[in-house]
Design a protein around this motif. Structure first.
Motif, short mmCIF file in Angstrom:
data_model
loop_
_atom_site.label_atom_id
_atom_site.label_comp_id
_atom_site.label_asym_id
_atom_site.label_seq_id
_atom_site.Cartn_x
_atom_site.Cartn_y
_atom_site.Cartn_z
N PHE A 143 0.81 -1.21 0.00
CA PHE A 143 0.00 0.00 0.00
C PHE A 143 0.85 1.27 0.00
CE2 PHE A 143 -2.10 -3.49 2.16
CZ PHE A 143 -3.25 -3.61 1.39
N SER A 144 2.15 1.13 -0.18
CA SER A 144 3.00 2.31 -0.32
C SER A 144 3.06 2.68 -1.80
CB SER A 144 4.41 2.02 0.21
OG SER A 144 5.04 1.01 -0.55
N PRO A 145 3.33 3.95 -2.11
CA PRO A 145 3.28 4.38 -3.52
C PRO A 145 4.34 3.77 -4.41
CG PRO A 145 4.07 6.15 -2.10
CD PRO A 145 3.58 5.07 -1.19
N GLU A 146 5.41 3.25 -3.81
CA GLU A 146 6.51 2.73 -4.63
C GLU A 146 6.06 1.66 -5.61
OE1 GLU A 146 8.22 4.62 -1.07
OE2 GLU A 146 6.64 3.12 -1.37
N GLY A 147 5.14 0.82 -5.21
CA GLY A 147 4.72 -0.27 -6.08
C GLY A 147 3.74 0.14 -7.15
N TRP A 148 3.33 1.42 -7.16
CA TRP A 148 2.25 1.84 -8.06
C TRP A 148 2.62 3.03 -8.92
CZ3 TRP A 148 -1.24 -1.84 -8.07
CH2 TRP A 148 -1.38 -2.64 -6.93
N ARG A 149 3.81 3.55 -8.79
CA ARG A 149 4.22 4.70 -9.59
C ARG A 149 4.45 4.30 -11.03
NH1 ARG A 149 8.62 6.05 -5.12
NH2 ARG A 149 7.40 7.41 -3.71
N LYS A 150 4.14 5.24 -11.92
CA LYS A 150 4.45 5.10 -13.34
C LYS A 150 5.18 6.36 -13.80
CE LYS A 150 2.45 1.11 -13.81
NZ LYS A 150 3.27 -0.12 -14.05
N ALA A 151 5.84 6.25 -14.93
CA ALA A 151 6.64 7.39 -15.41
C ALA A 151 5.79 8.64 -15.59
CB ALA A 151 7.33 7.02 -16.72
N ASP A 152 4.54 8.45 -16.01
CA ASP A 152 3.68 9.61 -16.27
C ASP A 152 2.70 9.88 -15.14
OD1 ASP A 152 2.22 7.31 -16.61
OD2 ASP A 152 1.07 8.05 -18.35
N CYS A 153 2.83 9.17 -14.01
CA CYS A 153 1.88 9.37 -12.91
C CYS A 153 2.52 8.90 -11.61
CB CYS A 153 0.58 8.62 -13.17
SG CYS A 153 -0.71 8.99 -11.98
N ALA A 154 2.88 9.84 -10.77
CA ALA A 154 3.54 9.51 -9.51
C ALA A 154 2.95 10.36 -8.39
CB ALA A 154 5.04 9.73 -9.62
N ASP A 155 3.23 9.94 -7.16
CA ASP A 155 2.76 10.67 -6.00
C ASP A 155 3.53 11.97 -5.83
OD1 ASP A 155 4.76 8.57 -5.54
OD2 ASP A 155 4.92 9.47 -3.54
N ILE A 156 2.95 12.87 -5.06
CA ILE A 156 3.55 14.17 -4.79
C ILE A 156 4.50 14.05 -3.60
CG2 ILE A 156 3.06 16.53 -4.01
CD1 ILE A 156 0.41 16.34 -5.51
N GLU A 157 5.67 14.64 -3.73
CA GLU A 157 6.62 14.66 -2.62
C GLU A 157 6.12 15.66 -1.57
OE1 GLU A 157 9.12 13.97 0.01
OE2 GLU A 157 9.44 12.86 -1.87
N THR A 158 5.79 15.15 -0.37
CA THR A 158 5.21 16.03 0.65
C THR A 158 6.24 16.92 1.32
OG1 THR A 158 5.45 14.44 2.46
CG2 THR A 158 3.45 14.28 1.11
N GLY A 159 7.48 16.44 1.42
CA GLY A 159 8.50 17.24 2.08
C GLY A 159 8.23 17.47 3.55
N ASP A 160 7.37 16.67 4.14
CA ASP A 160 6.96 16.85 5.53
C ASP A 160 6.95 15.48 6.20
OD1 ASP A 160 5.54 17.19 7.95
OD2 ASP A 160 4.33 18.81 7.12
N ALA A 161 7.73 15.33 7.25
CA ALA A 161 7.85 14.04 7.91
C ALA A 161 6.55 13.60 8.57
CB ALA A 161 8.96 14.09 8.96
N ARG A 162 5.60 14.51 8.71
CA ARG A 162 4.36 14.16 9.39
C ARG A 162 3.30 13.61 8.45
NH1 ARG A 162 2.22 18.87 13.05
NH2 ARG A 162 2.40 20.04 11.11
N VAL A 163 3.50 13.74 7.14
CA VAL A 163 2.49 13.33 6.17
C VAL A 163 3.11 12.48 5.07
CG1 VAL A 163 0.75 14.10 4.51
CG2 VAL A 163 1.09 15.39 6.63
N ASP A 164 2.49 11.35 4.78
CA ASP A 164 2.92 10.44 3.72
C ASP A 164 1.81 10.32 2.67
OD1 ASP A 164 5.25 9.75 5.09
OD2 ASP A 164 4.27 8.08 6.13
N THR A 165 2.17 9.68 1.56
CA THR A 165 1.17 9.19 0.61
C THR A 165 1.06 7.68 0.76
OG1 THR A 165 1.44 10.94 -1.05
CG2 THR A 165 0.68 8.82 -1.85
#
Length: 565
Positions: A143-165
């Motif tokens: 359920f982490s984004p690593e297994g679901w990213r594609k070249a044309d569609c990826a999660d947003i980098e939050t830059g905040d240790a308190r919030v993940d995708t």
């Protein structure tokens, strides 16, 4: 195979190795896994293969029961259980369910939450969660984004240790209500007795062993099942009803020496979090990872969540944060008067009742008629402005509509902390079999509200610092705006603990002090995170099967040695 109580004589002693109570997703998965062993299995299901209002009524709590702002309950007593009520529309099914597993942070003890912490390690459950995913037709991709990213569609980098995708996967009800039904119908070693409502359990004179499971047929005839092992898979409320009604030896019920059965009742409030206004309103492509869509033929939905690091360090509620594109005036277009809103909400319940082949209830029918203009208003708005929501996605497929979007509607599913005074207990009302119905005491406590507010602030800070947008938090007099107090995720009622003074079952889901009774439901979860508990409940069921098979093999080996000696 499926059999009727008519196959047996009234009061007959029916023997088996394992008796499973309930044929919802957990009970079906337990039965399927047990079918791979040599054990003889009986599954008792209160309903039949089709929906029955009469069977569903047996699950209802006392009149006037409510969970916060929810006073209408939907229970599905039939083969497949609540899987028959899953209605999320994905690209692969119209019967989807949103799934994710609790994180290590959800399971860990947290110093600011009394009675938190599970007696089981997250890593110990991971293989069972992966196994459980297969029962929903899903891969063990996590359920982490690593297994679901594609070249044309990826999660947003939050830059905040308190919030993940994180990522929801969507299971398919047909895996249970069609696939497993067809498979198990051919298995002679697993017998499903339909329209068999368990009324109570008997225990031995030493009060440490279930001797008999009593059930009544649809006609009210009494039957008895004697099993070496008993697994209650009747949900977070139904399991409590069975344990508390089993008073032959103890007036307080089974597993209730310390008055824990039904206590610590928790649910997941659904919150209208407000609106997220992107700083750059021309870049909606950036958010496509957060739409419900297919990736490698699996329906998924990205979302933001509070990180494990933040949960451990701060007084925050575990919470998901889902976003759905809207135009600036969407709230005004959707506004309904209280009368119209009752009519619209009644129409949703009526739709569900019709889809489940239930007879429409008079109250919802009346509200829908009186509020018909609200229903029409919402219908016209949905036609003019098709919207993604909790039940459907796909907005990222229509990039030509991006110019109409100005903001995102934010919906959140929040954690509720365990409170001993929140509970499910027996009322004086009885069903048609003379079984006492349950009553419910539930409150969204001040510390739940405060932690939810702080989590919303954490999301707002992240959205701003990451250059995503301005988060306009919606509240009602300083309290998060509730869409629904309940998402029907009933947890905590038979909570897991190594200490029988603080829980009902141990780390193996075995009832404290009873050597052959297991409970495999969402109710064993001591804390709830924000995840739909169905996936983990199935995982617990599969783990219980392993324990039963191991115990049976040990007994068989002992008997062989005794004979050989």
């Amino acid at each position: 195979m499926f059999v009727s109580s008519r196959s047996f004589v009234v009061n007959q002693r029916i023997e088996c190795d394992v008796c499973v109570i309930g044929a919802g997703p957990v009970g079906v998965a337990v039965a399927d896994r047990l079918s791979r062993s040599s054990l003889n299995v009986i599954v008792l299901e209160s309903g039949g293969l089709e929906q029955s209002a009469e069977a569903d009524a047996l699950a209802m709590p006392e009149q006037n029961a409510h969970i916060g702002n929810i006073d209408q309950f939907q229970f599905t007593r039939q083969f497949g259980g609540n899987a028959n009520a899953w209605l999320v529309r994905t690209d692969t099914s119209s019967r989807g369910v949103r799934l994710i597993s609790p994180t290590a942070g959800d399971i860990a003890a947290r110093p600011h939450i009394e009675d938190s912490g599970w007696p089981i390690l997250h890593d110990e459950m991971t293989p069972y969660v992966d196994d459980a995913l297969s029962y929903f037709g899903l891969p063990p991709n996590g359920f982490s984004p690593e297994g679901w990213r594609k070249a044309d569609c990826a999660d947003i980098e939050t830059g905040d240790a308190r919030v993940d995708t994180a990522v929801f996967q969507f299971g398919d009800a047909r895996e249970f209500v069609i696939g497993k039904k067809e498979k198990l119908a051919k298995d002679a070693n697993v017998r499903f007795i339909l329209n068999a409502t368990v009324t109570d359990l008997d225990v031995s004179e030493s009060d440490d062993h279930v001797t008999t499971v009593h059930y009544k047929s649809a006609e009210g005839d009494l039957f008895n099942v004697v099993a070496r092992h008993v697994v209650i898979a009747a949900g977070g409320i139904g399991s409590v009803q069975i344990l508390l009604n089993s008073t032959t030896r103890n007036p307080n019920g089974i597993g209730n020496t310390y008055d824990n059965v039904g206590r610590y009742f928790i649910d997941h409030p659904l919150i209208d979090g407000g609106d997220l206004v992107p700083f750059d309103r021309t870049s909606f492509e950036r958010f496509e990872f957060y739409d419900m869509r297919l990736v490698d033929d699996v329906p998924i939905l990205g979302h933001f969540k509070i990180s494990d690091q933040a949960l451990a360090a701060e007084h925050l509620a575990s919470m998901s944060c889902m976003i759905f594109p809207r135009e600036d005036d969407w709230r005004r277009n959707q506004h309904l008067s209280p009368r119209q809103n009752r009519g619209f909400m009644a129409s949703l319940l009526l739709r569900e009742q019709i889809l489940r082949r239930q007879f429409p209830t008079p109250r919802e029918t009346f509200d829908a008629i009186v509020g018909i203009d609200g229903i029409v208003k919402r219908l016209l708005d949905s036609r003019r402005r098709p919207k993604a929501n909790l039940g459907r996605g796909g907005w990222s497929k229509q990039r030509e509509h991006y110019g109409a979007f100005d903001r995102f509607h934010v919906l959140q599913i929040a954690e509720q902390f365990p409170h001993r005074e929140n509970r499910v207990y027996l009322s004086q009302e009885k069903d048609r079999f003379g079984v006492r119905r349950v009553a419910i005491d539930w409150k969204w406590h001040d510390d739940d509200i405060a932690a939810t507010v702080e989590s919303q602030k954490a999301f707002a800070a992240m959205f701003a610092s990451a250059g995503i947008g301005r988060y306009e938090i919606k509240s009602d007099n300083g309290v998060p705006s509730l869409v629904s107090s309940s998402t029907c995720h009933y947890m905590g009622t038979v909570r897991m603990s190594d200490d029988p003074r603080k829980g009902v079952v141990d780390a193996n889901c075995r009832v404290h002090g009873i050597d052959n009774l297991y409970v495999a439901t969402s109710g064993v979860m001591p804390t709830g995170g924000y995840a739909n508990p169905t996936l983990l409940a199935v995982a617990f069921g599969l783990r219980v099967v392993d324990r039963i098979v191991q115990a049976s093999q040990s007994v068989d080996l002992g008997e062989q040695r005794s004979v050989a000696g």
